[in-house]
Write a protein that holds these residues in place. Sequence first.
Motif, PDB file in Angstrom:
ATOM      1  N   SER A 449     -40.507 -56.155  23.856  1.00 52.19           N
ATOM      2  CA  SER A 449     -40.289 -55.063  24.815  1.00 52.19           C
ATOM      3  C   SER A 449     -41.573 -54.733  25.559  1.00 52.19           C
ATOM      4  O   SER A 449     -41.565 -54.536  26.790  1.00 52.19           O
ATOM      5  CB  SER A 449     -39.768 -53.824  24.093  1.00 52.19           C
ATOM      6  N   GLU A 450     -42.706 -54.664  24.834  1.00 55.12           N
ATOM      7  CA  GLU A 450     -43.987 -54.356  25.473  1.00 55.12           C
ATOM      8  C   GLU A 450     -44.370 -55.429  26.484  1.00 55.12           C
ATOM      9  O   GLU A 450     -44.828 -55.132  27.596  1.00 55.12           O
ATOM     10  CB  GLU A 450     -45.073 -54.224  24.404  1.00 55.12           C
ATOM     11  N   LEU A 458     -37.996 -55.444  31.502  1.00 58.89           N
ATOM     12  CA  LEU A 458     -37.550 -54.761  30.282  1.00 58.89           C
ATOM     13  C   LEU A 458     -36.063 -54.943  30.020  1.00 58.89           C
ATOM     14  O   LEU A 458     -35.615 -54.953  28.881  1.00 58.89           O
ATOM     15  CB  LEU A 458     -37.868 -53.272  30.369  1.00 58.89           C
ATOM     16  N   SER A 459     -35.254 -55.119  31.055  1.00 59.88           N
ATOM     17  CA  SER A 459     -33.809 -55.247  30.872  1.00 59.88           C
ATOM     18  C   SER A 459     -33.414 -56.485  30.096  1.00 59.88           C
ATOM     19  O   SER A 459     -32.309 -56.574  29.565  1.00 59.88           O
ATOM     20  CB  SER A 459     -33.112 -55.290  32.241  1.00 59.88           C
ATOM     21  N   ALA A 460     -34.314 -57.443  29.994  1.00 56.16           N
ATOM     22  CA  ALA A 460     -34.003 -58.671  29.256  1.00 56.16           C
ATOM     23  C   ALA A 460     -34.237 -58.524  27.772  1.00 56.16           C
ATOM     24  O   ALA A 460     -33.801 -59.349  26.988  1.00 56.16           O
ATOM     25  CB  ALA A 460     -34.842 -59.839  29.787  1.00 56.16           C
ATOM     26  N   ARG A 478     -38.883 -67.602  26.592  1.00 47.73           N
ATOM     27  CA  ARG A 478     -39.135 -68.251  25.294  1.00 47.73           C
ATOM     28  C   ARG A 478     -40.599 -68.121  24.892  1.00 47.73           C
ATOM     29  O   ARG A 478     -40.908 -67.898  23.720  1.00 47.73           O
ATOM     30  CB  ARG A 478     -38.724 -69.722  25.378  1.00 47.73           C
ATOM     31  N   LEU A 479     -41.512 -68.242  25.828  1.00 48.48           N
ATOM     32  CA  LEU A 479     -42.934 -68.095  25.524  1.00 48.48           C
ATOM     33  C   LEU A 479     -43.251 -66.683  25.037  1.00 48.48           C
ATOM     34  O   LEU A 479     -44.083 -66.497  24.143  1.00 48.48           O
ATOM     35  CB  LEU A 479     -43.771 -68.432  26.758  1.00 48.48           C
ATOM     36  N   VAL A 480     -42.582 -65.686  25.617  1.00 46.85           N
ATOM     37  CA  VAL A 480     -42.781 -64.305  25.172  1.00 46.85           C
ATOM     38  C   VAL A 480     -42.309 -64.138  23.724  1.00 46.85           C
ATOM     39  O   VAL A 480     -42.984 -63.510  22.895  1.00 46.85           O
ATOM     40  CB  VAL A 480     -42.022 -63.333  26.103  1.00 46.85           C
ATOM     41  N   VAL A 481     -41.147 -64.700  23.422  1.00 45.61           N
ATOM     42  CA  VAL A 481     -40.596 -64.596  22.058  1.00 45.61           C
ATOM     43  C   VAL A 481     -41.490 -65.318  21.058  1.00 45.61           C
ATOM     44  O   VAL A 481     -41.757 -64.814  19.953  1.00 45.61           O
ATOM     45  CB  VAL A 481     -39.163 -65.171  22.020  1.00 45.61           C
ATOM     46  N   GLU A 482     -41.979 -66.489  21.407  1.00 48.26           N
ATOM     47  CA  GLU A 482     -42.857 -67.249  20.517  1.00 48.26           C
ATOM     48  C   GLU A 482     -44.130 -66.464  20.202  1.00 48.26           C
ATOM     49  O   GLU A 482     -44.576 -66.405  19.051  1.00 48.26           O
ATOM     50  CB  GLU A 482     -43.206 -68.595  21.151  1.00 48.26           C
ATOM     51  N   ALA A 483     -44.736 -65.888  21.223  1.00 48.70           N
ATOM     52  CA  ALA A 483     -45.951 -65.101  21.012  1.00 48.70           C
ATOM     53  C   ALA A 483     -45.670 -63.886  20.124  1.00 48.70           C
ATOM     54  O   ALA A 483     -46.465 -63.542  19.246  1.00 48.70           O
ATOM     55  CB  ALA A 483     -46.520 -64.660  22.358  1.00 48.70           C
TER      56      ALA A 483
END
Length: 519
Positions: A449-450, A458-460, A478-483
């Motif tokens: 979220s951050e 943010l809506s995603a 996907r890169l955001v989730v991995e991090a």
Amino acid sequence: MDKSMPEKNRPTDLTEVAADQPQMDQREVLKSIAGVLASFFAAMLAATIVSIALPTIMDVLGGSQTDFNWVLSTTLLANAATTPIWGKMADLFDKKKLLQAGILVFVLGSLLAGLAWSIPVLLFARVIQGIGMGGLTAMGMAVIGTVIPPRERGRYSGYFGAVMAVSTAAGPLLGGFIVDSPLGWRWCFFFGIPISLLSMILIHRTLHLKHVKRPVHIDWVGAILLTTSVSILLIWVSYVGKDDYFGWNSWQTYTMVSTVILLALALLLVESRVPEPIIPLKIICTRTTSLAILASISIGVGMFGTGAFIGQYFQIAREATPTMAGLMTLPMIAGNYFGSVFSGQMITRFGRWKIYLLIGSILNIAGLGLLGTMHHDTEYWILACGMFLNGVGMGFMLQNLVLSVQNTVKVTDIGAASSSVAFFRSVGGSAGVAVLGALLSRNVADLISESLAAKGQLSAAPATEDSLNLSGMPDALRLVVEAAYGEATGIVFTVSAAVAVIAFVCIVLIKEVPLRKTV
């Protein structure tokens, strides 16, 4: 001697010893426990294969992080709830037949898990697997405690530790290879079936135990109270604080916690009155056993948490294939193997065991603390050092905590005492996976979220916070989730290190008793 038993039913010391196998040389003992080691190998292999295969399974079956946690927790819960039941039956019935029954239950669960077509079916199969694993765990300890004197038990506990280390090493590697091969993830469950059946044949041919019949009193009420209370506790731990379920200050929380407390009080009342309790209070309330149990709970949190989330970290945060994720866990396996074998040999040679528990607890804290510094881009050598220290620490502690308890109880109580330690270790592991998994999920959600808020997306976030279906995500998301998974996993290990301090304190307080040389 237990004063509550009638004199005519009270076994003499000679009868207690006669109920077990006479002392044998090393070759004879190895032949007799060959099947036990094989069945233990199959059970451990099933657990470690799944730890690497789960991210793929969740992706294929459409599971979430919560489902990931529960696929692990259900097996640990079933294992924990049934281990003391199996252990008590080991003191009442033929250990050989019970061990074979445990293998059959485990095979049935493995077959159903391999055929699972949905998450609910997989969870049900994992429960059956866990019941079988409870039998294998309790019976394996009971057999070793039956045929081997405590002074010699360190060597054979080392063999069990070596089997654990080999299966732990083979599991991730084999699981990764199977998942990446045309066989697919279902063979991660099928693979242990022929090994289990082979172990049954070995047990039938080589394991010969004398069994003296005793008055049988099965504590069914205690078993039901125990299973129900632990189940409700872990359900509450898994879902409390999540927006989609219920909060800390809610009627669900008050109802569940109150129910667990009432069931626990009822369990204590029942166990103090029945002639053959599932959890023998007179044993677990002794100084050594109670401290070993508290230490085991703490160790269980770190042990199962490490196994559950390190493979997920490598696959999600570092984009490793299942095979590569298995290879990357080798330092932990090597440490476990070394710690188990070395401490077992040294204990047999010198008869001292507490020093290895102390060293193991310190190394465990150090290893988990080092892993707590991880991020998604942490250099691998740092993680390798942390895994190796954690592995050595576990190898020094796991079997030797059971040994310390076995050395202080009568031979007729070895099954119940050993399974009590294993039970609370599994409870700690179940709660650990649930709590740490919930912590991981919450921190991943916050970090995603951050990150998305900073990018104006943010809506995603709601659609991705609990999802493990990375293959269906756009590359940027996907890169955001991995991090996020990389950062959040470090927090999980930091918490595990803090919990591991409890084990160190308990081990310091345990009084070392010289290992006896007779069963």
